[in-house]
Design a protein around this motif. Structure first.
Motif, PDB file in Angstrom:
ATOM      1  N   PRO A   1      -2.565  48.282  -5.752  1.00  0.00           N
ATOM      2  CA  PRO A   1      -1.165  48.028  -6.078  1.00  0.00           C
ATOM      3  C   PRO A   1      -0.636  46.704  -5.558  1.00  0.00           C
ATOM      4  O   PRO A   1       0.520  46.362  -5.816  1.00  0.00           O
ATOM      5  CB  PRO A   1      -0.445  49.189  -5.374  1.00  0.00           C
ATOM      6  N   ASP A   2      -1.463  45.931  -4.838  1.00  0.00           N
ATOM      7  CA  ASP A   2      -0.895  44.802  -4.098  1.00  0.00           C
ATOM      8  C   ASP A   2      -1.811  43.591  -4.064  1.00  0.00           C
ATOM      9  O   ASP A   2      -1.998  42.972  -3.020  1.00  0.00           O
ATOM     10  CB  ASP A   2      -0.551  45.239  -2.671  1.00  0.00           C
ATOM     11  N   PHE A   3      -2.368  43.223  -5.200  1.00  0.00           N
ATOM     12  CA  PHE A   3      -3.306  42.102  -5.262  1.00  0.00           C
ATOM     13  C   PHE A   3      -2.584  40.768  -5.093  1.00  0.00           C
ATOM     14  O   PHE A   3      -1.489  40.542  -5.615  1.00  0.00           O
ATOM     15  CB  PHE A   3      -4.034  42.123  -6.603  1.00  0.00           C
ATOM     16  N   TYR A   4      -3.233  39.861  -4.353  1.00  0.00           N
ATOM     17  CA  TYR A   4      -2.697  38.508  -4.159  1.00  0.00           C
ATOM     18  C   TYR A   4      -3.863  37.529  -4.156  1.00  0.00           C
ATOM     19  O   TYR A   4      -4.898  37.788  -3.523  1.00  0.00           O
ATOM     20  CB  TYR A   4      -1.953  38.410  -2.824  1.00  0.00           C
ATOM     21  N   LEU A   5      -3.701  36.404  -4.831  1.00  0.00           N
ATOM     22  CA  LEU A   5      -4.694  35.335  -4.808  1.00  0.00           C
ATOM     23  C   LEU A   5      -3.981  33.999  -4.955  1.00  0.00           C
ATOM     24  O   LEU A   5      -3.048  33.863  -5.755  1.00  0.00           O
ATOM     25  CB  LEU A   5      -5.724  35.518  -5.924  1.00  0.00           C
ATOM     26  N   ASP A   6      -4.423  33.013  -4.190  1.00  0.00           N
ATOM     27  CA  ASP A   6      -3.849  31.680  -4.326  1.00  0.00           C
ATOM     28  C   ASP A   6      -4.776  30.668  -3.662  1.00  0.00           C
ATOM     29  O   ASP A   6      -5.652  31.033  -2.874  1.00  0.00           O
ATOM     30  CB  ASP A   6      -2.464  31.599  -3.677  1.00  0.00           C
ATOM     31  N   GLN A   7      -4.572  29.412  -4.014  1.00  0.00           N
ATOM     32  CA  GLN A   7      -5.289  28.348  -3.336  1.00  0.00           C
ATOM     33  C   GLN A   7      -4.782  28.216  -1.902  1.00  0.00           C
ATOM     34  O   GLN A   7      -3.606  28.434  -1.623  1.00  0.00           O
ATOM     35  CB  GLN A   7      -5.099  27.027  -4.080  1.00  0.00           C
ATOM     36  N   VAL A   8      -5.677  27.859  -1.012  1.00  0.00           N
ATOM     37  CA  VAL A   8      -5.304  27.584   0.369  1.00  0.00           C
ATOM     38  C   VAL A   8      -4.734  26.169   0.400  1.00  0.00           C
ATOM     39  O   VAL A   8      -5.436  25.204   0.078  1.00  0.00           O
ATOM     40  CB  VAL A   8      -6.522  27.709   1.295  1.00  0.00           C
ATOM     41  N   ALA A   9      -3.476  26.053   0.745  1.00  0.00           N
ATOM     42  CA  ALA A   9      -2.801  24.760   0.631  1.00  0.00           C
ATOM     43  C   ALA A   9      -1.828  24.534   1.776  1.00  0.00           C
ATOM     44  O   ALA A   9      -1.349  25.471   2.406  1.00  0.00           O
ATOM     45  CB  ALA A   9      -2.050  24.678  -0.703  1.00  0.00           C
ATOM     46  N   GLN A  10      -1.557  23.260   2.013  1.00  0.00           N
ATOM     47  CA  GLN A  10      -0.529  22.855   2.955  1.00  0.00           C
ATOM     48  C   GLN A  10       0.593  22.148   2.207  1.00  0.00           C
ATOM     49  O   GLN A  10       0.390  21.659   1.093  1.00  0.00           O
ATOM     50  CB  GLN A  10      -1.112  21.920   4.020  1.00  0.00           C
ATOM     51  N   VAL A  11       1.755  22.117   2.815  1.00  0.00           N
ATOM     52  CA  VAL A  11       2.884  21.371   2.278  1.00  0.00           C
ATOM     53  C   VAL A  11       3.147  20.198   3.216  1.00  0.00           C
ATOM     54  O   VAL A  11       3.372  20.385   4.417  1.00  0.00           O
ATOM     55  CB  VAL A  11       4.143  22.249   2.159  1.00  0.00           C
ATOM     56  N   ILE A  12       3.087  19.000   2.675  1.00  0.00           N
ATOM     57  CA  ILE A  12       3.293  17.780   3.453  1.00  0.00           C
ATOM     58  C   ILE A  12       4.506  17.054   2.876  1.00  0.00           C
ATOM     59  O   ILE A  12       4.495  16.631   1.720  1.00  0.00           O
ATOM     60  CB  ILE A  12       2.065  16.847   3.388  1.00  0.00           C
ATOM     61  N   MET A  13       5.547  16.900   3.681  1.00  0.00           N
ATOM     62  CA  MET A  13       6.779  16.246   3.239  1.00  0.00           C
ATOM     63  C   MET A  13       7.227  15.231   4.287  1.00  0.00           C
ATOM     64  O   MET A  13       7.091  15.472   5.491  1.00  0.00           O
ATOM     65  CB  MET A  13       7.898  17.278   3.020  1.00  0.00           C
TER      66      MET A  13
ATOM     67  N   GLY B   1      -9.316  23.068  -0.631  1.00  0.00           N
ATOM     68  CA  GLY B   1     -10.626  23.322  -1.213  1.00  0.00           C
ATOM     69  C   GLY B   1     -11.110  24.750  -1.124  1.00  0.00           C
ATOM     70  O   GLY B   1     -12.305  25.008  -1.281  1.00  0.00           O
ATOM     71  N   HIS B   2     -10.204  25.694  -0.898  1.00  0.00           N
ATOM     72  CA  HIS B   2     -10.582  27.100  -0.780  1.00  0.00           C
ATOM     73  C   HIS B   2      -9.548  27.976  -1.488  1.00  0.00           C
ATOM     74  O   HIS B   2      -8.398  27.585  -1.679  1.00  0.00           O
ATOM     75  CB  HIS B   2     -10.684  27.522   0.685  1.00  0.00           C
ATOM     76  N   VAL B   3     -10.000  29.166  -1.876  1.00  0.00           N
ATOM     77  CA  VAL B   3      -9.130  30.170  -2.498  1.00  0.00           C
ATOM     78  C   VAL B   3      -9.204  31.431  -1.650  1.00  0.00           C
ATOM     79  O   VAL B   3     -10.277  31.810  -1.164  1.00  0.00           O
ATOM     80  CB  VAL B   3      -9.568  30.464  -3.948  1.00  0.00           C
ATOM     81  N   LEU B   4      -8.063  32.080  -1.471  1.00  0.00           N
ATOM     82  CA  LEU B   4      -7.971  33.298  -0.672  1.00  0.00           C
ATOM     83  C   LEU B   4      -7.407  34.421  -1.531  1.00  0.00           C
ATOM     84  O   LEU B   4      -6.447  34.217  -2.285  1.00  0.00           O
ATOM     85  CB  LEU B   4      -7.052  33.069   0.523  1.00  0.00           C
ATOM     86  N   ALA B   5      -8.009  35.605  -1.438  1.00  0.00           N
ATOM     87  CA  ALA B   5      -7.508  36.783  -2.160  1.00  0.00           C
ATOM     88  C   ALA B   5      -7.521  37.971  -1.210  1.00  0.00           C
ATOM     89  O   ALA B   5      -8.414  38.091  -0.362  1.00  0.00           O
ATOM     90  CB  ALA B   5      -8.369  37.088  -3.376  1.00  0.00           C
TER      91      ALA B   5
END
Length: 399
Positions: free
Chosen positions: A265-277, A179-183
């Motif tokens: 020169p180094d922008f990053y953005l993505d959803q805050v997520a976990q991987v569950i396997m 439920g969050h986004v990080l940049a």
């Protein structure tokens, strides 16, 4: 010694760390990385608890500490810059909000690469295009056209792992968004940062400026609550538009920070997520790090999981005489409780950042379980894999 040939996908942190231990155990290792070279900079990552012991066993404690950001601590401030709360790097034995070992992701990657480059084959600017496994090995076709056969393949290629999708299924099966986004992105250090991080918070949003080793620049970090945004993690311009839409009305230094967005020169953005396997392996293919068990940046332990997991995976493979069925089962048995503790920390942190619905009944604040925190930092045994494996001890690794 062993002539076991292992392909590792990903040359950020988990991949080179695994390569370090695999070649030390006697394997022949190739690391393939789709980027044309190591990616510099990036977010600051931390080593806490048992992770510091893994770094020491790697013989890299001095090199890692030399590359630290040397952040002295953090201040939370109001919109006028008045300090509200202070955290120091020495708090909690160096394992607190700002850890004593804090290093840019790219700098840690460089340390690991330099430690392995003479013993490991690195293939930059390439990737696994096709993969087919049988009882005895794995046939791999690279995007560059090369065809090779390996005994084992390990995916350490991050949250959006291509190898995981190829072998285990689409990412939607395994990603759980918090439920969050990080940049984050680097900016000129016009803010007079000097070894101290500054954090400003509004309901559901935060803005951070933090120092980096290059004193002429600083790292800007934004986070905002968003449960429904759909992000194309390769469309950088769309990501920048999204960031502006969500944070441009924030107070404090936000307008000055956003003024550098188009020049960074180094922008990053993505959803805050976990991987569950349910399982991190399939036949002769296994996953490591964020590809297998991302705990999200909100846990503060993604790097720790990668380094500890690399140590255990390589150790169990050698202990099982490179039998994947035995080794992968033992690796999961040892690692999963540690992963689950850290993922719970990430979920608790996410819940603490939620913006309450004004029309809803007030919900209790998430409680921080200090026993859980200790398990997330130190709750895993690091076997001494240098000790010769006897037949009796090898039997104990069998599922």
């Amino acid at each position: 010694m062993s002539d076991t040939k292992i392909l590792v996908a990903g040359a950020s942190i988990a991949g080179p760390a695994l390569a370090h231990w695999l070649v030390q155990r006697g394997a022949v290792v190739t690391v393939v990385e789709r980027a044309p070279e190591l990616r510099p900079g990036g977010q600051a990552v931390d080593a806490r608890g048992v992770t510091k012991e893994v770094i020491r066993r790697m013989g890299l404690d001095e090199a890692v500490r030399a590359a630290r950001t040397e952040t002295a601590g953090a201040n939370t401030v109001d919109a006028n810059g008045t300090v509200l709360e202070t955290f120091r790097a020495e708090d909690d034995g160096g394992d607190g909000y700002v850890s004593e070992i804090e290093i840019l992701r790219g700098d840690l990657s460089q340390v690991l690469y330099e430690a392995t480059r003479d013993r490991v084959e690195y293939l930059f600017g390439d990737r696994i295009a096709e993969l087919a496994q049988d009882a005895d090995g794995v046939d791999v076709v690279f995007a560059g056209g090369d065809r090779r056969r390996f005994d084992l393949v390990i995916g350490a290629d991050g949250l959006h792992s291509s190898l995981r999708e190829m072998v285990f299924g689409p990412r939607e099966k395994f990603l759980r968004h918090l439920g969050h986004v990080l940049a984050f992105y680097s900016v000129p250090n016009e803010f007079e940062l000097d070894r101290w991080m500054i954090e400003y918070k509004e309901p559901g949003r935060s803005a951070i400026l933090r120092p980096i080793p290059d004193i002429t620049r600083a790292m800007a970090i934004f986070s905002f609550a968003s449960a429904d945004v759909d992000i194309d993690y390769r469309d950088v311009e769309a990501q920048k538009r999204l960031l502006r839409e969500r944070v441009s009305d924030m107070g404090w230094l936000t307008p000055r920070i956003l003024a550098h967005l188009d020049d960074t020169p180094d922008f990053y953005l993505d959803q805050v997520a976990q991987v569950i396997m349910d399982s991190w392996s399939s036949g002769r293919v296994a996953l490591l790090g964020d590809a297998a068990f991302s705990s999200s940046p909100l846990s503060g332990q993604g790097t720790g999981l990668a380094l500890v997991g690399a140590y255990l995976l390589a150790g169990e493979l050698a202990a099982a005489d490179w039998n994947p069925e035995i080794a992968f089962a033992a690796y999961e048995t040892r690692m999963r409780p540690f992963v689950e503790a850290n993922q719970e920390i990430g979920r608790l942190h996410a819940r603490s950042l939620e913006v309450p619905d004004p029309d809803a009944e007030p919900s209790p604040e998430p409680e921080w379980d200090f026993e859980l925190i200790d398990r997330a930092l130190n709750g895993i045994e690091l076997p001494d894999y240098e000790t010769p494996i006897t037949a009796a001890s090898a039997d104990r690794h069998r599922p």
